[in-house]
Design a protein around this motif. Structure first.
Motif, PDB file in Angstrom:
ATOM      1  N   GLN A   1       1.018  -1.236   0.061  1.00  0.00           N
ATOM      2  CA  GLN A   1      -0.042  -0.185   0.022  1.00  0.00           C
ATOM      3  C   GLN A   1       1.026   1.140  -0.150  1.00  0.00           C
ATOM      4  O   GLN A   1       1.363   1.595   0.996  1.00  0.00           O
ATOM      5  N   LYS A   2       1.155   1.805  -1.200  1.00  0.00           N
ATOM      6  CA  LYS A   2       2.331   2.813  -1.396  1.00  0.00           C
ATOM      7  C   LYS A   2       3.329   2.419  -0.695  1.00  0.00           C
ATOM      8  O   LYS A   2       4.087   1.768  -1.214  1.00  0.00           O
ATOM      9  N   ARG A   3       3.870   3.362   0.435  1.00  0.00           N
ATOM     10  CA  ARG A   3       5.140   3.208   1.125  1.00  0.00           C
ATOM     11  C   ARG A   3       4.954   1.902   2.123  1.00  0.00           C
ATOM     12  O   ARG A   3       6.137   1.452   2.621  1.00  0.00           O
ATOM     13  N   LEU A   4       3.970   1.237   2.212  1.00  0.00           N
ATOM     14  CA  LEU A   4       3.773   0.294   3.185  1.00  0.00           C
ATOM     15  C   LEU A   4       3.899  -1.131   2.431  1.00  0.00           C
ATOM     16  O   LEU A   4       3.045  -1.474   1.558  1.00  0.00           O
ATOM     17  N   THR A   5       4.866  -1.937   3.128  1.00  0.00           N
ATOM     18  CA  THR A   5       4.975  -3.296   2.441  1.00  0.00           C
ATOM     19  C   THR A   5       4.476  -4.377   3.700  1.00  0.00           C
ATOM     20  O   THR A   5       4.982  -4.443   4.511  1.00  0.00           O
ATOM     21  N   PHE A   6       3.598  -5.367   3.408  1.00  0.00           N
ATOM     22  CA  PHE A   6       3.111  -6.263   4.352  1.00  0.00           C
ATOM     23  C   PHE A   6       3.641  -7.685   3.893  1.00  0.00           C
ATOM     24  O   PHE A   6       3.147  -8.003   2.503  1.00  0.00           O
ATOM     25  N   GLN A   7       3.916  -8.724   4.789  1.00  0.00           N
ATOM     26  CA  GLN A   7       4.353  -9.898   4.194  1.00  0.00           C
ATOM     27  C   GLN A   7       3.731 -10.869   5.329  1.00  0.00           C
ATOM     28  O   GLN A   7       3.849 -10.508   6.544  1.00  0.00           O
ATOM     29  N   PHE A   8       3.601 -12.200   4.831  1.00  0.00           N
ATOM     30  CA  PHE A   8       3.001 -13.340   5.647  1.00  0.00           C
ATOM     31  C   PHE A   8       3.866 -14.233   5.613  1.00  0.00           C
ATOM     32  O   PHE A   8       4.106 -14.747   4.255  1.00  0.00           O
ATOM     33  N   GLY A   9       4.431 -14.781   6.540  1.00  0.00           N
ATOM     34  CA  GLY A   9       5.602 -15.755   6.213  1.00  0.00           C
ATOM     35  C   GLY A   9       5.078 -17.217   5.766  1.00  0.00           C
ATOM     36  O   GLY A   9       3.745 -17.491   5.723  1.00  0.00           O
ATOM     37  N   GLU A  10       6.014 -17.910   5.149  1.00  0.00           N
ATOM     38  CA  GLU A  10       5.613 -19.134   4.596  1.00  0.00           C
ATOM     39  C   GLU A  10       4.765 -20.139   5.421  1.00  0.00           C
ATOM     40  O   GLU A  10       3.749 -20.934   4.950  1.00  0.00           O
ATOM     41  N   ALA A  11       5.044 -20.189   6.862  1.00  0.00           N
ATOM     42  CA  ALA A  11       4.799 -21.027   7.721  1.00  0.00           C
ATOM     43  C   ALA A  11       3.281 -20.470   8.572  1.00  0.00           C
ATOM     44  O   ALA A  11       2.746 -21.148   9.428  1.00  0.00           O
ATOM     45  N   LYS A  12       3.103 -19.273   7.935  1.00  0.00           N
ATOM     46  CA  LYS A  12       1.699 -18.573   8.376  1.00  0.00           C
ATOM     47  C   LYS A  12       1.945 -18.623  10.133  1.00  0.00           C
ATOM     48  O   LYS A  12       0.753 -18.562  10.848  1.00  0.00           O
ATOM     49  N   LYS A  13       3.077 -18.207  10.673  1.00  0.00           N
ATOM     50  CA  LYS A  13       3.265 -17.967  11.938  1.00  0.00           C
ATOM     51  C   LYS A  13       3.839 -16.434  12.177  1.00  0.00           C
ATOM     52  O   LYS A  13       4.027 -16.178  13.581  1.00  0.00           O
ATOM     53  N   ASN A  14       4.420 -15.978  11.046  1.00  0.00           N
ATOM     54  CA  ASN A  14       4.984 -14.638  11.290  1.00  0.00           C
ATOM     55  C   ASN A  14       4.546 -13.458  10.222  1.00  0.00           C
ATOM     56  O   ASN A  14       4.065 -14.080   8.980  1.00  0.00           O
ATOM     57  N   SER A  15       4.769 -12.421  10.439  1.00  0.00           N
ATOM     58  CA  SER A  15       4.300 -11.385   9.491  1.00  0.00           C
ATOM     59  C   SER A  15       5.291  -9.978   9.796  1.00  0.00           C
ATOM     60  O   SER A  15       5.966  -9.940  10.722  1.00  0.00           O
ATOM     61  N   SER A  16       5.478  -9.329   8.973  1.00  0.00           N
ATOM     62  CA  SER A  16       6.134  -7.881   9.226  1.00  0.00           C
ATOM     63  C   SER A  16       5.526  -7.023   8.250  1.00  0.00           C
ATOM     64  O   SER A  16       4.620  -7.044   7.275  1.00  0.00           O
ATOM     65  N   LEU A  17       5.631  -5.592   8.862  1.00  0.00           N
ATOM     66  CA  LEU A  17       5.128  -4.311   8.030  1.00  0.00           C
ATOM     67  C   LEU A  17       6.373  -3.567   7.927  1.00  0.00           C
ATOM     68  O   LEU A  17       7.142  -3.177   8.791  1.00  0.00           O
ATOM     69  N   HIS A  18       6.943  -3.177   6.654  1.00  0.00           N
ATOM     70  CA  HIS A  18       7.664  -2.258   6.405  1.00  0.00           C
ATOM     71  C   HIS A  18       7.180  -1.072   5.733  1.00  0.00           C
ATOM     72  O   HIS A  18       6.273  -1.011   4.783  1.00  0.00           O
ATOM     73  N   ILE A  19       7.649   0.109   6.634  1.00  0.00           N
ATOM     74  CA  ILE A  19       7.631   1.327   5.853  1.00  0.00           C
ATOM     75  C   ILE A  19       8.789   2.155   5.107  1.00  0.00           C
ATOM     76  O   ILE A  19       9.908   2.266   5.779  1.00  0.00           O
ATOM     77  N   THR A  20       8.533   2.476   4.111  1.00  0.00           N
ATOM     78  CA  THR A  20       9.781   3.176   3.143  1.00  0.00           C
ATOM     79  C   THR A  20       9.781   4.690   3.395  1.00  0.00           C
ATOM     80  O   THR A  20       8.692   5.244   3.259  1.00  0.00           O
ATOM     81  N   ALA A  21      10.682   5.151   3.772  1.00  0.00           N
ATOM     82  CA  ALA A  21      10.993   6.505   3.559  1.00  0.00           C
ATOM     83  C   ALA A  21       9.571   7.110   4.546  1.00  0.00           C
ATOM     84  O   ALA A  21       9.001   7.999   4.006  1.00  0.00           O
ATOM     85  N   THR A  22       9.915   6.767   5.779  1.00  0.00           N
ATOM     86  CA  THR A  22       8.854   7.285   6.845  1.00  0.00           C
ATOM     87  C   THR A  22       8.546   8.917   6.800  1.00  0.00           C
ATOM     88  O   THR A  22       9.316   9.895   6.425  1.00  0.00           O
ATOM     89  N   GLN A  23       7.409   9.101   7.055  1.00  0.00           N
ATOM     90  CA  GLN A  23       7.018  10.525   7.024  1.00  0.00           C
ATOM     91  C   GLN A  23       6.140  10.740   8.586  1.00  0.00           C
ATOM     92  O   GLN A  23       5.959   9.698   9.115  1.00  0.00           O
ATOM     93  N   THR A  24       6.152  12.154   8.905  1.00  0.00           N
ATOM     94  CA  THR A  24       5.570  12.440  10.095  1.00  0.00           C
ATOM     95  C   THR A  24       4.153  12.005  10.108  1.00  0.00           C
ATOM     96  O   THR A  24       3.676  11.636  11.529  1.00  0.00           O
ATOM     97  N   THR A  25       3.394  11.728   9.136  1.00  0.00           N
ATOM     98  CA  THR A  25       2.049  11.156   9.275  1.00  0.00           C
ATOM     99  C   THR A  25       1.833   9.656   9.432  1.00  0.00           C
ATOM    100  O   THR A  25       1.006   9.334   9.713  1.00  0.00           O
ATOM    101  N   ASP A  26       3.034   9.062   9.520  1.00  0.00           N
ATOM    102  CA  ASP A  26       3.190   7.653   9.860  1.00  0.00           C
ATOM    103  C   ASP A  26       3.026   7.287  11.186  1.00  0.00           C
ATOM    104  O   ASP A  26       3.156   6.338  11.710  1.00  0.00           O
ATOM    105  N   VAL A  27       3.376   8.455  12.244  1.00  0.00           N
ATOM    106  CA  VAL A  27       3.616   8.210  13.666  1.00  0.00           C
ATOM    107  C   VAL A  27       2.233   7.474  14.043  1.00  0.00           C
ATOM    108  O   VAL A  27       1.055   7.903  13.747  1.00  0.00           O
ATOM    109  N   GLY A  28       2.532   6.679  15.059  1.00  0.00           N
ATOM    110  CA  GLY A  28       1.280   5.930  15.751  1.00  0.00           C
ATOM    111  C   GLY A  28       1.710   4.659  16.136  1.00  0.00           C
ATOM    112  O   GLY A  28       2.843   4.377  16.143  1.00  0.00           O
TER     113      GLY A  28
END
Lengths: 112, 117
Positions: free
Chosen positions: A58-85
């Protein structure tokens, strides 16, 4: 019972830097959702991942679901102040259909 | 489309007093959730309704907490008597269960911030 753990608990970045939060479940998940909660606000749905190894962007956000479906990650590229939270992952799985187990969240602060 | 409505937004009470929270879900949503969120933590499910039936109340402290969803629309969550440790944000969420196997998106209300003195 099902446990969902997130790391790190806090992340401070300079605006423009990247950010990643990781989510691990004690059990195999049927799906995982990600939510964002602004300071003083309520959780807002971002995305749901269902398939093993799934990657969604989603735009600068990348979401991954692990192969074993036990882990996940969220990566934000080039953060902006609006990403705070606070970013929460929430998993659902097995016989607990309909019940989301939330991680404790990662609090992101972005310095301009 | 109106979102999930909760009231009151803030409540301050003394310990041992009763308190009630109200939630109006998104129109047409058949599933309603009450969550408890402590500071710095993720939401924890208290009770889940499908229409008017409580299908998961395993995390609800039934000695002091009660909930109802008459007619399968609005819901109330009550605490009686309140304790100091009940200070938290109480979130209501709703979703539309389609029965297609995936977890439905939950839409959260603004929450009620409870402070027990």
């Amino acid at each position: 019972g099902q446990q969902v753990m997130q790391i790190p608990q806090y992340q401070h970045v300079q605006e423009g830097e990247d950010f990643t939060t990781y989510c691990n479940s004690s059990t195999t998940l049927s799906n995982i959702q990600w939510y964002k909660q602004r300071p003083g606000g309520h959780p807002v749905f971002l995305i749901q991942l269902v398939k093993s190894g799934e990657v969604k962007k989603q735009k600068r956000l990348t979401f991954q679901f692990g192969e074993a479906k036990k882990n996940s990650s969220l990566h934000i590229t080039a953060t902006q102040t609006t990403d705070v939270g606070t970013y929460f992952c929430a998993g659902s799985g097995g016989t607990s259909y309909g019940k989301l187990t939330f991680g404790q969240g990662t609090i992101l602060t972005v310095h301009p | 489309e109106a979102g999930v409505v909760q009231s009151p937004r803030y409540k301050i009470i003394e310990k041992k007093q009763p308190v009630a929270f109200w939630c109006n879900p998104i129109s047409g949503h058949n599933t309603l959730y009450w969550y408890l969120q402590n500071l710095g933590q993720g939401p924890e499910l208290l009770i889940r309704y499908e229409n008017e039936e409580a299908v998961d109340d395993s995390q609800l402290p039934k000695d002091r907490f009660s909930a109802e969803r008459l007619k399968g629309v609005d819901s109330t969550l009550k605490i009686q008597p309140a304790e100091l440790g009940d200070s938290a944000v109480y979130l209501c969420a709703s979703s539309l269960r389609t029965g297609k196997g995936n977890q439905e998106t939950q839409y959260f209300g603004p929450g009620t911030r409870l402070l027990v003195l």
